[in-house]
Design a protein around this motif. Structure first.
Motif, PDB file in Angstrom:
ATOM      1  N   SER A 119     117.318  21.434  38.434  1.00  0.00           N
ATOM      2  CA  SER A 119     115.921  21.187  38.773  1.00  0.00           C
ATOM      3  C   SER A 119     116.211  19.828  39.786  1.00  0.00           C
ATOM      4  O   SER A 119     115.023  19.113  39.680  1.00  0.00           O
ATOM      5  N   THR A 120     117.054  19.676  40.761  1.00  0.00           N
ATOM      6  CA  THR A 120     117.342  18.289  41.420  1.00  0.00           C
ATOM      7  C   THR A 120     118.604  18.698  42.725  1.00  0.00           C
ATOM      8  O   THR A 120     118.098  18.379  43.801  1.00  0.00           O
ATOM      9  N   HIS A 121     119.217  19.506  42.845  1.00  0.00           N
ATOM     10  CA  HIS A 121     119.578  19.780  43.906  1.00  0.00           C
ATOM     11  C   HIS A 121     119.637  21.340  45.234  1.00  0.00           C
ATOM     12  O   HIS A 121     119.973  22.594  44.456  1.00  0.00           O
ATOM     13  N   HIS A 155     119.617  21.948  33.266  1.00  0.00           N
ATOM     14  CA  HIS A 155     119.372  22.775  31.913  1.00  0.00           C
ATOM     15  C   HIS A 155     120.732  24.022  31.988  1.00  0.00           C
ATOM     16  O   HIS A 155     119.656  25.030  32.795  1.00  0.00           O
ATOM     17  N   ILE A 156     120.996  23.659  30.742  1.00  0.00           N
ATOM     18  CA  ILE A 156     121.798  25.665  30.784  1.00  0.00           C
ATOM     19  C   ILE A 156     121.364  26.011  30.079  1.00  0.00           C
ATOM     20  O   ILE A 156     119.729  26.144  29.404  1.00  0.00           O
ATOM     21  N   SER A 157     121.156  27.631  29.736  1.00  0.00           N
ATOM     22  CA  SER A 157     120.518  28.821  29.805  1.00  0.00           C
ATOM     23  C   SER A 157     119.955  28.258  28.491  1.00  0.00           C
ATOM     24  O   SER A 157     118.506  28.840  27.235  1.00  0.00           O
ATOM     25  N   GLN A 158     121.370  27.767  27.124  1.00  0.00           N
ATOM     26  CA  GLN A 158     120.541  27.465  25.947  1.00  0.00           C
ATOM     27  C   GLN A 158     119.367  26.178  25.384  1.00  0.00           C
ATOM     28  O   GLN A 158     118.583  26.302  24.953  1.00  0.00           O
ATOM     29  N   ASP A 159     119.075  25.557  26.430  1.00  0.00           N
ATOM     30  CA  ASP A 159     117.959  24.570  27.103  1.00  0.00           C
ATOM     31  C   ASP A 159     116.614  25.363  27.439  1.00  0.00           C
ATOM     32  O   ASP A 159     115.928  24.686  27.657  1.00  0.00           O
ATOM     33  N   VAL A 160     116.810  26.172  27.529  1.00  0.00           N
ATOM     34  CA  VAL A 160     115.234  26.741  28.953  1.00  0.00           C
ATOM     35  C   VAL A 160     114.978  27.744  28.015  1.00  0.00           C
ATOM     36  O   VAL A 160     115.976  29.145  28.335  1.00  0.00           O
ATOM     37  N   GLN A 161     113.829  28.027  27.528  1.00  0.00           N
ATOM     38  CA  GLN A 161     113.372  28.864  26.655  1.00  0.00           C
ATOM     39  C   GLN A 161     112.435  30.225  27.078  1.00  0.00           C
ATOM     40  O   GLN A 161     112.497  30.781  27.019  1.00  0.00           O
ATOM     41  N   VAL A 162     111.670  29.194  27.428  1.00  0.00           N
ATOM     42  CA  VAL A 162     110.469  29.850  28.925  1.00  0.00           C
ATOM     43  C   VAL A 162     110.446  29.896  30.167  1.00  0.00           C
ATOM     44  O   VAL A 162     111.106  28.100  30.334  1.00  0.00           O
ATOM     45  N   ILE A 163     110.293  30.563  31.374  1.00  0.00           N
ATOM     46  CA  ILE A 163     110.474  30.363  32.080  1.00  0.00           C
ATOM     47  C   ILE A 163     109.563  30.690  33.003  1.00  0.00           C
ATOM     48  O   ILE A 163     108.522  32.681  32.746  1.00  0.00           O
TER      49      ILE A 163
END
Ligand code: 0RQ
Length: 502
Positions: free
Chosen positions: A373-375, A423-431
């Motif tokens: 989200s940042t770099h 945000h690691i994959s565990q914190d990302v449910q929907v893209i």
């Protein structure tokens, strides 16, 4: 007139911004108000910048450390950065001049989860806070402070700083009084207790800040509007993203995995999230709530239409037109809006308990669903993580949205591997991109890769991603999350060298 300053002892401390700024010295750590362009001090930072410039012209050192709620406005970050007056900054920045200095290495910047700033300062990990500079909308006859359009970390600055400068802004609506909920029940370990908020509209604190008047060294009166950037009308890409997301929410309701009025919404700032809010205007949901960081235009519209029952946030982030509308009708919104300290608006305990639907933007995601989200290119910071981590990790549904490409199509937002992870994959449910939505819940990495490439990638980059993934399946050291170590970041390197990932 001193009508807004009803406490005589503080009336006696009114002075010019220049006199107030003269109380700030080289090397000080200053906690300032301000969150996404609202409620930041408008005149003392400008006067401080002039003081710093004069000191530099005379060959004297003068730089300060600045803590805020989140982003501010040109009169704060812009003016101080232009004067080369900020040596250290946290926790969030979106000012272009400050961004340049951070990325050129001139300014130290700590990019923090917004919910963690107040406790970390209170715990003493960031040293002594010399000064607070806080905008308020008034001072009561008892000497309490009526907050302004953002709360941010102000409670903590006012409590922790050795000295306090107040800016009383006459531009802010009188009707703000009563909208705030300042919770004084947080404690440090081992004395923490559960935060007694179980619904987004619960009020658990008081409407005013308390302040030790003996600490207030200056009161400056201003009459200046908040930054208030205009929103672009949603473009076709933003509308397509919103369309996929709304279809998904409808599907979740139909499957019984979301209630008919959804769950408390968190929405990041920006045109894409605003398009989602616009889309909700035409969606069949009533009695919705928001438990979020900022109230943006789309939320006012939803409140006006009666679709959104109430919103809890820590700040406003309105276009000039919406700010005018709010100022005109603020009384009407008073029982529908609650502004809280950011340690509460973004508190992981509360986000988890309420089951928020978190909707945030991203810079890039990889084929396994890790999110940056940042770099930019792994090293150039854009803004900061803001509240996205507070919400994404703890939400009931964690959704990230982005156009599938950036910089006129030269950059793919879906890459073999992100060059920086927020945000690691565990914190990302929907893209979600304009091409489609990837529901990653319950999917293993190899399954995730298939879905993300198929649904989200831009057609121009799909063959390249498929080619990389196929070869990774063959050549990777392990097959759980296939990766070609010497190639995973080559797209970024190509962009740095040639100006394109293609
Ligand atoms: O830069 O204007 O110089 O071209 O990033 O991108 O597409 O306008 O999107 O405004 O939604 O911002 C992640 C930055 C997205 C934002 C981010 C470049 C792009 C452009 C902005 P230019 P867009 P948005 C609650 C939640 C972290 C904080 C957060 C953000 C600029 O959502 O700061 O979520 N999130 N807070 O060109 C190179 C890529 C790029 C890229 C975008 N892959 N490579 N540049 N850009 N993708 C709110 C708070 O916490 C306060």
């Amino acid at each position: 007139t001193h009508a807004r300053i009803a406490f005589p002892a503080l009336q006696a401390r009114t002075m010019s911004a220049e006199d107030a700024a003269a109380l700030i010295h080289d090397g000080m750590t200053i906690g300032m108000s301000g969150f996404t362009g609202s409620g930041y001090p408008k005149s003392v930072p400008v006067a401080l910048a002039a003081r710093i410039e004069a000191a530099h012209a005379a060959g004297d050192p003068f730089r300060v450390k600045v803590f805020t709620g989140a982003s501010t406005g040109p009169e704060l970050d812009g003016a101080l950065a232009k004067a080369n007056g900020i040596e250290f900054r946290l926790p969030y920045n979106s000012d272009p001049i400050a961004r340049e200095q951070i990325n050129s290495g001139e300014m130290n910047y700590v990019d923090m989860h917004l919910s963690q700033v107040a406790p970390v300062v209170w715990e003493g990990f960031l040293g002594k806070l010399d000064m607070a500079v806080v905008e308020v909308s008034g001072i009561t006859p008892d000497g309490d402070l009526i907050p302004s359009t953002s709360i941010g970390n102000n409670k903590t600055w006012l409590d922790q700083a050795e000295k306090v400068i107040l800016e009383v802004n006459h531009w802010q609506s009188h009707a703000l009084d009563g909208m705030h909920d300042i919770y004084y029940g947080t404690a440090l370990p081992p004395n923490r207790v559960p935060i007694p908020l179980v619904r987004p509209d619960d009020r658990i604190g008081q409407t005013h800040f308390r302040i030790d008047p003996a600490k207030v060294v200056a009161v400056v009166e201003t009459e200046a509007p908040d930054r208030n950037l205009p929103f672009a009308k949603p473009d076709a890409v933003a509308e397509a993203i919103a369309g996929h997301l709304l279809e998904f929410l409808g599907h979740e309701v139909a499957r019984g995995r979301l209630p008919e009025n959804l769950l408390p919404l968190q929405s990041g700032v920006g045109n894409v999230t605003n398009a989602v809010l616009s889309g909700l205007m035409d969606a069949p949901y009533h009695g919705m709530t928001a438990f979020t960081e900022v109230v943006q235009d789309g939320m006012l519209d939803l409140l006006d239409a009666g679709k959104l029952r109430m919103a809890s946030a820590t700040a406003f982030s309105l276009s000039p037109e919406a700010a005018e509308r709010f100022n005109r009708d603020a009384l009407r919104y008073r029982d529908k809006l609650v502004l809280r300290p950011q340690e509460i608006s973004n508190h992981p305990e509360l986000v988890r308990r309420l089951g928020c639907i978190a909707m945030n933007g991203l810079i890039e995601a990889d084929i396994y669903g890790n999110v940056n989200s940042t770099h930019v290119m792994g090293s150039r910071i854009q803004n900061g993580i803001g509240g996205s981590g507070d919400f994404a990790r703890n939400a009931y549904l964690s959704i990230f949205m982005t156009p599938s490409t950036a910089k006129g199509g030269k950059i793919s937002a879906i890459v073999p591997q992100v060059a920086h992870v927020d945000h690691i994959s565990q914190d990302v449910q929907v893209i979600v991109t304009e091409h489609g939505l990837a529901d990653l819940r319950g999917l293993a990495p190899r399954q995730r890769a298939g879905v993300i490439i198929d649904r989200c990638a831009h057609p121009d980059f799909k063959p390249m991603l498929r080619d990389y993934y196929a070869r990774a399946l063959q050549g990777s050291f392990g097959k759980h999350a296939p990766t070609l170590l010497n190639e995973a970041l080559s797209w970024h390197q190509r962009y740095v060298e040639t100006g394109s990932m293609r």
